[in-house]
Design a protein around this motif. Structure first.
Motif, mmCIF file in Angstrom:
data_model
loop_
_atom_site.group_PDB
_atom_site.id
_atom_site.type_symbol
_atom_site.label_atom_id
_atom_site.label_comp_id
_atom_site.label_asym_id
_atom_site.label_seq_id
_atom_site.Cartn_x
_atom_site.Cartn_y
_atom_site.Cartn_z
ATOM 1 N N UNK A 86 0.951 -1.104 0.130
ATOM 2 C CA UNK A 86 0.074 0.056 0.173
ATOM 3 C C UNK A 86 0.983 1.330 0.072
ATOM 4 N N UNK A 87 0.930 1.861 -1.217
ATOM 5 C CA UNK A 87 1.719 3.195 -1.118
ATOM 6 C C UNK A 87 1.704 4.395 0.104
ATOM 7 N N UNK A 88 0.377 4.270 0.671
ATOM 8 C CA UNK A 88 0.200 5.226 1.760
ATOM 9 C C UNK A 88 1.282 4.896 2.881
ATOM 10 N N UNK A 89 1.380 3.562 2.925
ATOM 11 C CA UNK A 89 2.410 3.152 4.387
ATOM 12 C C UNK A 89 3.888 4.092 3.937
ATOM 13 N N UNK A 90 4.378 4.005 2.975
ATOM 14 C CA UNK A 90 5.554 4.555 2.896
ATOM 15 C C UNK A 90 5.291 6.160 2.897
ATOM 16 N N UNK A 91 4.124 6.629 2.506
ATOM 17 C CA UNK A 91 3.857 7.998 2.608
ATOM 18 C C UNK A 91 3.799 8.545 3.925
ATOM 19 N N UNK A 92 3.227 7.626 4.824
ATOM 20 C CA UNK A 92 3.018 8.126 6.311
ATOM 21 C C UNK A 92 4.363 8.219 7.050
#
Length: 190
Positions: A86-92
């Motif tokens: 999930x790309x949001x995980x790295x973004x967080x």
């Protein structure tokens, strides 16, 4: 779920009035992001043992039992491919933002707020989540004078930008969310 990651499961079948996904789209799941390779209408009767295995079932009988015929809907075959985490995980965790990038993100949030007619909602929501992590969505929504569902929809927009994380109950700010909120506070104070 690891069978999806390994590529052993690459099909899904659904009865829909109209598709909820489209070819070329992406879908977030518990295992990560999936690419929708293809979606097509198929006849329920045409399902095979191989289809069942590729959809993660032990048998064709098990698949057909789970997907009992629904006469008011169309039967779809969805070909999937694991795309990654999930790309949001790295973004967080990404707090390597310049002042300009942070300001651009804050302006984007302001634009979203204006679109729904509630000025400053994003920053107010971030502040509440910071103050009350793990608090139920209804309680946070009440604090803002909003109904629960519009509040949750708005928090999903914050999550898309890596600013919040969903918990089993409530939310918390991500490192990126804390960083952006601190930057916004400095900008307001200065």
């Amino acid at each position: 779920m690891n069978r999806i990651v390994a590529g052993d499961v690459d099909l899904a079948f659904r009865w829909w009035k109209r598709p909820t996904v489209k070819t070329g789209g992406r879908l977030r799941t518990a295992v990560g992001e999936l690419s929708i390779v293809d979606i097509s209408v198929v006849r329920f009767e045409s399902l095979t043992e191989n289809d069942a295995k590729r959809a993660g079932y032990q048998s064709l009988e098990g698949l057909k039992k789970d997907l009992a015929r629904q006469s008011d809907r169309t039967f779809y075959r969805i070909t999937l491919q694991f795309s990654g985490a999930d790309s949001r995980i790295a973004l967080r965790d990404d707090v390597d933002l310049s002042a300009e990038q942070c300001l651009a993100l804050i302006h984007r949030l302001d634009h979203i707020d204006k679109g729904i007619g509630v000025s400053g909602l994003s920053m107010k929501a971030l502040e509440l989540i910071e103050r009350y992590p793990e608090r139920r969505a209804q309680e946070l929504a009440d604090e803002l004078g909003l109904a629960k569902e519009p509040f949750k929809t708005h928090v999903r927009k914050l999550k898309e930008r890596g600013l919040t994380e969903s918990l089993s109950v409530g939310y918390r700010l991500s490192p990126r969310g804390r960083y952006v909120l601190q930057h916004a506070r400095k900008t307001d104070a200065g």
